[in-house]
Motif scaffolding. Structure first.
Motif, mmCIF file in Angstrom:
data_model
loop_
_atom_site.group_PDB
_atom_site.id
_atom_site.type_symbol
_atom_site.label_atom_id
_atom_site.label_comp_id
_atom_site.label_asym_id
_atom_site.label_seq_id
_atom_site.Cartn_x
_atom_site.Cartn_y
_atom_site.Cartn_z
ATOM 1 N N TYR A 12 29.413 66.006 -12.388
ATOM 2 C CA TYR A 12 30.434 65.469 -11.413
ATOM 3 C C TYR A 12 31.680 65.134 -11.574
ATOM 4 C CZ TYR A 12 26.827 65.038 -7.684
ATOM 5 O OH TYR A 12 25.691 65.766 -6.961
ATOM 6 N N PHE A 13 32.106 64.791 -12.997
ATOM 7 C CA PHE A 13 33.254 64.774 -13.386
ATOM 8 C C PHE A 13 33.999 66.227 -13.416
ATOM 9 C CE2 PHE A 13 36.965 64.479 -16.215
ATOM 10 C CZ PHE A 13 37.566 63.411 -15.912
ATOM 11 N N ALA A 14 33.374 67.203 -14.088
ATOM 12 C CA ALA A 14 33.634 68.743 -14.052
ATOM 13 C C ALA A 14 33.848 69.294 -12.890
ATOM 14 C CB ALA A 14 32.427 69.252 -14.955
ATOM 15 N N GLN A 15 33.002 68.767 -11.495
ATOM 16 C CA GLN A 15 33.500 69.279 -10.407
ATOM 17 C C GLN A 15 34.466 68.604 -9.671
ATOM 18 O OE1 GLN A 15 29.904 68.889 -8.215
ATOM 19 N NE2 GLN A 15 28.637 69.709 -9.943
ATOM 20 N N ALA A 37 35.586 62.241 -9.302
ATOM 21 C CA ALA A 37 35.782 61.094 -10.430
ATOM 22 C C ALA A 37 35.122 59.945 -10.049
ATOM 23 C CB ALA A 37 37.093 60.934 -10.671
ATOM 24 N N VAL A 38 35.044 59.633 -8.881
ATOM 25 C CA VAL A 38 34.356 58.449 -8.331
ATOM 26 C C VAL A 38 32.880 58.625 -8.350
ATOM 27 C CG1 VAL A 38 34.050 57.037 -6.192
ATOM 28 C CG2 VAL A 38 36.378 57.837 -6.543
ATOM 29 N N THR A 39 32.409 59.697 -7.952
ATOM 30 C CA THR A 39 30.884 59.713 -8.243
ATOM 31 C C THR A 39 30.463 59.729 -9.695
ATOM 32 O OG1 THR A 39 30.728 60.946 -6.134
ATOM 33 C CG2 THR A 39 28.876 61.213 -7.533
ATOM 34 N N SER A 40 31.373 60.597 -10.453
ATOM 35 C CA SER A 40 31.147 60.339 -11.855
ATOM 36 C C SER A 40 31.147 59.201 -12.519
ATOM 37 C CB SER A 40 32.066 61.302 -12.438
ATOM 38 O OG SER A 40 32.122 61.260 -13.948
ATOM 39 N N TYR A 41 32.067 58.138 -12.076
ATOM 40 C CA TYR A 41 32.316 56.701 -12.281
ATOM 41 C C TYR A 41 31.046 55.850 -12.181
ATOM 42 C CZ TYR A 41 34.160 52.070 -12.485
ATOM 43 O OH TYR A 41 34.427 50.593 -12.691
ATOM 44 N N CYS A 64 27.547 57.952 -21.815
ATOM 45 C CA CYS A 64 27.726 57.312 -20.570
ATOM 46 C C CYS A 64 28.993 56.260 -20.723
ATOM 47 C CB CYS A 64 26.462 56.339 -20.027
ATOM 48 S SG CYS A 64 25.311 57.259 -19.131
ATOM 49 N N LEU A 65 29.084 55.629 -21.821
ATOM 50 C CA LEU A 65 30.169 54.887 -22.072
ATOM 51 C C LEU A 65 31.533 55.901 -22.034
ATOM 52 C CD1 LEU A 65 31.589 52.233 -22.910
ATOM 53 C CD2 LEU A 65 30.842 52.692 -25.382
ATOM 54 N N ARG A 102 36.323 58.042 -19.159
ATOM 55 C CA ARG A 102 37.100 59.185 -18.444
ATOM 56 C C ARG A 102 37.431 58.830 -17.123
ATOM 57 N NH1 ARG A 102 34.489 64.789 -19.835
ATOM 58 N NH2 ARG A 102 33.091 63.867 -18.628
ATOM 59 N N ALA A 103 36.090 58.781 -16.300
ATOM 60 C CA ALA A 103 36.303 58.335 -14.969
ATOM 61 C C ALA A 103 37.286 57.152 -14.606
ATOM 62 C CB ALA A 103 34.819 58.314 -14.339
#
Length: 140
Positions: free
Chosen positions: A54-57, A60-64, A102-103, A108-109
């Motif tokens: 999700y971050f790559a897409q 950021a909020v979903t990745s977080y 995950c950490l 990053r997110a």
């Protein structure tokens, strides 16, 4: 003869998370990370994969959210395996990598959504846990 101070100076022992073979094999054979996370919610690698995807897409909020879920699931496992809130979590031990990923994903997110303090805390936690993992994840 061992001096009692030797143990105090050595610090806490490394923590090694258990392997979850069924979950690991599902991801290795191409199962979707979301399906693996739903079936094996305690498997941090599935959450790490979701956070990374999700971050790559650009989400950021979903990745977080995915990274935070995997982070907390990983903390639960660490505690069940003797971790007392500090000490090494070796990158070299493959089952530890899901939590460590995950950490990093959380850091990053968090940075991407403006949570600078949290990002810095997460990166310091990663560095304190595993210099090798820090180098692999942050420095690539």
């Amino acid at each position: 003869m061992t001096c009692p101070m030797d143990n105090l100076l050595a610090g806490p022992p490394p923590t090694y998370l258990p392997d979850l073979p069924e979950a690991r094999e599902a991801l290795e054979t191409g199962a979707k990370a979301a399906d693996v996370a739903a079936r094996f919610p305690a498997h941090p690698v599935a959450w790490a994969v979701l956070a990374e995807e999700y971050f790559a897409q650009g989400h950021a909020v979903t990745s977080y959210a995915f990274a935070r879920t995997g982070y907390h699931r990983g903390l639960d496992q660490l505690r069940r395996n003797g971790w007392k809130g500090h000490g090494p979590i070796p990158w070299e031990h493959e089952p530890n990598r899901g939590f460590l990923r995950c950490l990093y994903a959380l850091a990053r997110a968090a940075q991407a959504i403006g949570e600078k303090d949290e990002a810095e805390r997460c990166l310091q936690f990663l560095r304190d846990s595993t210099e090798t993992g820090f180098d692999a994840l942050v420095k690539g």
